[in-house]
Design an enzyme around this catalytic site. Sequence first.
Site, PDB file in Angstrom:
ATOM      1  CE  LYS A 161     -96.969   4.346 -70.079  1.00  0.00           C
ATOM      2  NZ  LYS A 161     -95.632   4.982 -70.140  1.00  0.00           N
ATOM      3  CG  ASP A 189     -94.958   7.709 -67.901  1.00  0.00           C
ATOM      4  OD1 ASP A 189     -94.623   8.876 -68.248  1.00  0.00           O
ATOM      5  OD2 ASP A 189     -94.372   6.691 -68.311  1.00  0.00           O
ATOM      6  CD  GLU A 215     -92.139   7.139 -65.788  1.00  0.00           C
ATOM      7  OE1 GLU A 215     -92.759   6.438 -64.947  1.00  0.00           O
ATOM      8  OE2 GLU A 215     -91.565   6.662 -66.778  1.00  0.00           O
ATOM      9  CG  ASP A 240     -88.910   7.033 -69.106  1.00  0.00           C
ATOM     10  OD1 ASP A 240     -87.825   6.683 -69.590  1.00  0.00           O
ATOM     11  OD2 ASP A 240     -89.970   6.417 -69.351  1.00  0.00           O
ATOM     12  CE  LYS A 264     -88.922   3.194 -69.560  1.00  0.00           C
ATOM     13  NZ  LYS A 264     -89.838   3.992 -70.397  1.00  0.00           N
TER      14      LYS A 264
HETATM   15 MG    MG Z   1     -92.119   6.501 -68.819  1.00  0.00          MG
END
Ligand code: MG
Length: 358
Positions: A161, A189, A215, A240, A264
């Site tokens: 992250k 991400d 991402e 995403d 997701k």
């Molecule tokens: Mg993500």
Amino acid sequence: MKIKRIDSKVVKVPFKAPVKVAFKTITAQEIVLLRIQTDTALEGFGEVSTIKEVTGETTADIMAFLKAVTPLLLDQETSAIETIHQIMTAFSVGHSAAKAGIDLALYDLLGKQAGLPLYRLLGGDNSTVKSDITLGIDTPEVMAMKAKKLVAAGFDELKLKVGIDDEADYTAVKAVREAVGPSVNLKIDANQGWTVKQTLQMAARLEKYNIIAIEQPLPHWQMADNRLIRAAMPQQLMLDESVHTPHDAIQAIRQDATDIINIKLMKSAGIFGAQAINSIAEASGVPCMIGCMAETRLGIAAALHFAAAKTNVHYVDLDSYLFFKETAYIRGGFEHEGGRYQLLEAPGIGVEINFEEV
Ligand SMILES: [Mg+2]
């Protein structure tokens, strides 16, 4: 087999340790567990676990939606999943995570009725799945140390992250790459934390650390800018937060705005929408990743079945349950060692919930 009763319960599941991403720090997750009872002895289980910054739903919204939509679903055939999605869509737009809870319980029932694990019902023939694991934002030293431990524990794909501080992000990626060596796959991400310029600068600076994908660097509404950065960056661009539904997937692909789509279940309203997104992407030559919100063993198992069944799912990011303190009333579904998951051959999603103990 008909729907006779839908029950839902709110549970707060604590994390083992806080997880920091670009837009917040998470210490516990409020989830909704859902049970569909039928006119037979079979019961289906679903889970709703979302982040309001992504799907716009609070726990109160989820409970209100489920309460309001339930009367419309009673006495529907449990296998009529397309019809049930049409009923829910006609009732209200959005509410994708709440709809996913219903969807998962229906697919669980479909598998139980057929006597097949969900991955077989979806056309798959392979019950093992390899997942990456995510490292939250921390100091570069701590991230490198954690990365090394995870690789030693058997993970060979890591997702880092980033998205708060460019210098710290750069140093963290460098430290992690140096700690784990060249053979570990790294993705990063930014969770919408960057501008176009920042993305281009960071993508160029990070090229030498061999990141396989960046991402969602940009805010979710900047679809047109994704095409621009994609053309200029050496890494693959993964979307995403910009892609929730099949309609979003079509838009992203038509605009040449993505290399990979992160599906997701909580964004796609469950397996039904996930299949549509994956088909659109596959037919367009775009591979998918399957990711997760802070889901427990139940949501993760459902997503693992999907990953196991679909050859276009090239990347798997199903790790959230590892961060939870596990609860005794949710059991089964899969076993895992490091990043390797083995689905059990139980029918449906294969996760049993002792609903009375929840
Ligand atoms: Mg993500």
